[in-house]
Design a protein around this motif. Structure first.
Motif, PDB file in Angstrom:
ATOM      1  N   LEU A  33       0.810  -1.227   0.000  1.00  0.00           N
ATOM      2  CA  LEU A  33       0.000   0.000   0.000  1.00  0.00           C
ATOM      3  C   LEU A  33       0.844   1.279   0.000  1.00  0.00           C
ATOM      4  N   PRO A  38       0.655   9.021  -0.619  1.00  0.00           N
ATOM      5  CA  PRO A  38       1.627  10.089  -0.378  1.00  0.00           C
ATOM      6  C   PRO A  38       2.427   9.808   0.900  1.00  0.00           C
ATOM      7  N   THR A  44      -4.717  12.929   3.837  1.00  0.00           N
ATOM      8  CA  THR A  44      -5.499  11.733   3.463  1.00  0.00           C
ATOM      9  C   THR A  44      -6.364  11.295   4.647  1.00  0.00           C
ATOM     10  N   LYS A  47      -9.320  13.671   5.195  1.00  0.00           N
ATOM     11  CA  LYS A  47     -10.411  13.426   4.234  1.00  0.00           C
ATOM     12  C   LYS A  47     -11.159  12.127   4.553  1.00  0.00           C
ATOM     13  N   GLN A  48     -10.405  11.113   4.971  1.00  0.00           N
ATOM     14  CA  GLN A  48     -11.050   9.830   5.274  1.00  0.00           C
ATOM     15  C   GLN A  48     -11.972   9.965   6.494  1.00  0.00           C
ATOM     16  N   LEU A  52     -15.799   8.953   6.042  1.00  0.00           N
ATOM     17  CA  LEU A  52     -16.431   7.884   6.831  1.00  0.00           C
ATOM     18  C   LEU A  52     -17.518   8.426   7.754  1.00  0.00           C
ATOM     19  N   ARG A  74     -12.311   8.673  -8.248  1.00  0.00           N
ATOM     20  CA  ARG A  74     -11.125   9.266  -7.610  1.00  0.00           C
ATOM     21  C   ARG A  74     -10.003   8.246  -7.436  1.00  0.00           C
ATOM     22  N   HIS A  75     -10.361   6.960  -7.387  1.00  0.00           N
ATOM     23  CA  HIS A  75      -9.343   5.916  -7.229  1.00  0.00           C
ATOM     24  C   HIS A  75      -8.764   5.436  -8.557  1.00  0.00           C
ATOM     25  N   ILE A  80      -5.605  -0.139  -8.224  1.00  0.00           N
ATOM     26  CA  ILE A  80      -6.200  -0.848  -7.086  1.00  0.00           C
ATOM     27  C   ILE A  80      -6.437  -2.299  -7.517  1.00  0.00           C
ATOM     28  N   ARG A  84      -4.373  -5.377  -3.235  1.00  0.00           N
ATOM     29  CA  ARG A  84      -4.373  -4.132  -2.466  1.00  0.00           C
ATOM     30  C   ARG A  84      -5.689  -3.938  -1.714  1.00  0.00           C
ATOM     31  N   THR A 116     -17.310  -1.875  -0.388  1.00  0.00           N
ATOM     32  CA  THR A 116     -16.753  -0.663  -1.000  1.00  0.00           C
ATOM     33  C   THR A 116     -15.333  -0.910  -1.511  1.00  0.00           C
ATOM     34  N   ALA A 117     -14.527  -1.612  -0.728  1.00  0.00           N
ATOM     35  CA  ALA A 117     -13.139  -1.895  -1.147  1.00  0.00           C
ATOM     36  C   ALA A 117     -13.127  -2.716  -2.435  1.00  0.00           C
ATOM     37  N   MET A 120     -13.735  -0.731  -5.498  1.00  0.00           N
ATOM     38  CA  MET A 120     -12.630   0.160  -5.922  1.00  0.00           C
ATOM     39  C   MET A 120     -11.636  -0.534  -6.851  1.00  0.00           C
TER      40      MET A 120
END
Ligand code: HEM
Length: 128
Positions: A33, A38, A44, A47-48, A52, A74-75, A80, A84, A116-117, A120
Motif C-alpha cells: 500500500l 503520499p 489523506t 479526508k477519510q 467515513l 477518484r481511485h 487498485i 491491495r 466498498t473496497a 474500488m
C-alpha cells in the motif's frame, strides 16, 4: 420521543478518528500500500475522517468540502488490485482491533467497507 440513531452515533466520533489514525499508521508500513500513497498521510486521514463520517450517516463533511465523493472515479488514478483491496481491509481490521472496536456495529461497518473496497478494484494483480 423515539430517535433513529445513525451508525456514526453508534461508533462515535472519537472512536472513528482513532480507527482512521491507526489505519493510516498501518498503511504507511504496508509494502503493497505505501508505494501508492503520499508520504505525508495527514491530509489523506483528514479526508477519510470526513468521508467515513458521512458514509456512516453522520454530517456530510466530505461533500461540503470536496463535492460528491465519486470514490471509484477518484481511485482510478491508482492501480487498485484485488491484493491491495485485501491489504486495505486487513489494515482496517487490525486498526479496529487496536482501538478495541468490537460487536455488531463493527461487523456492520466492516462489511460495508468490504463491499466498498471490492468496488474500488480497477486493475488485475498480474497487470500491476
Ligand atoms: C484516497 C487507495 C479503498 C476512501 C485514496 C488514495 C489512495 C487510495 C492511494 C489517495 C490518497 C491521497 O492522495 O491523499 C486505496 C486503496 C484501496 C482504497 C488501495 C483498496 C481497496 C478505499 C475505501 C474507501 C476509500 C474502501 C472508503 C470506504 C478514500 C477517500 C480518499 C481516498 C475518501 C480521499 C479522496 C480525496 O482525495 O478526496 N485511496 N483506497 N478508499 N480513499 Fe481510498
Amino acid at each position: 420521543e423515539r430517535k433513529i440513531i445513525s451508525q456514526f452515533e453508534m461508533v462515535g466520533e472519537e472512536t472513528l478518528h482513532k480507527i482512521v489514525d491507526a489505519f493510516y499508521k498501518r498503511v504507511k508500513l504496508h509494502p503493497d500500500l505505501s508505494p501508492i500513497f503520499p508520504d505525508d498521510l495527514r491530509e489523506t486521514a483528514r479526508k477519510q475522517k470526513q468521508f467515513l463520517t458521512q458514509f456512516l450517516g453522520g454530517p456530510p463533511l466530505y461533500t461540503s468540502e470536496h463535492g460528491h465523493p465519486r470514490l471509484r472515479m477518484r481511485h482510478l488514478a491508482f492501480p487498485i488490485t484485488p491484493k491491495r483491496a485485501n491489504a486495505w481491509l486487513t489494515c482496517m481490521s487490525q486498526a479496529m482491533d487496536e482501538v478495541g472496536f468490537s460487536g455488531p456495529i463493527r461487523e456492520e461497518f466492516f462489511s460495508r467497507l468490504v463491499i466498498t473496497a471490492h468496488h474500488m478494484v480497477n486493475t488485475d494483480d498480474e497487470y500491476e
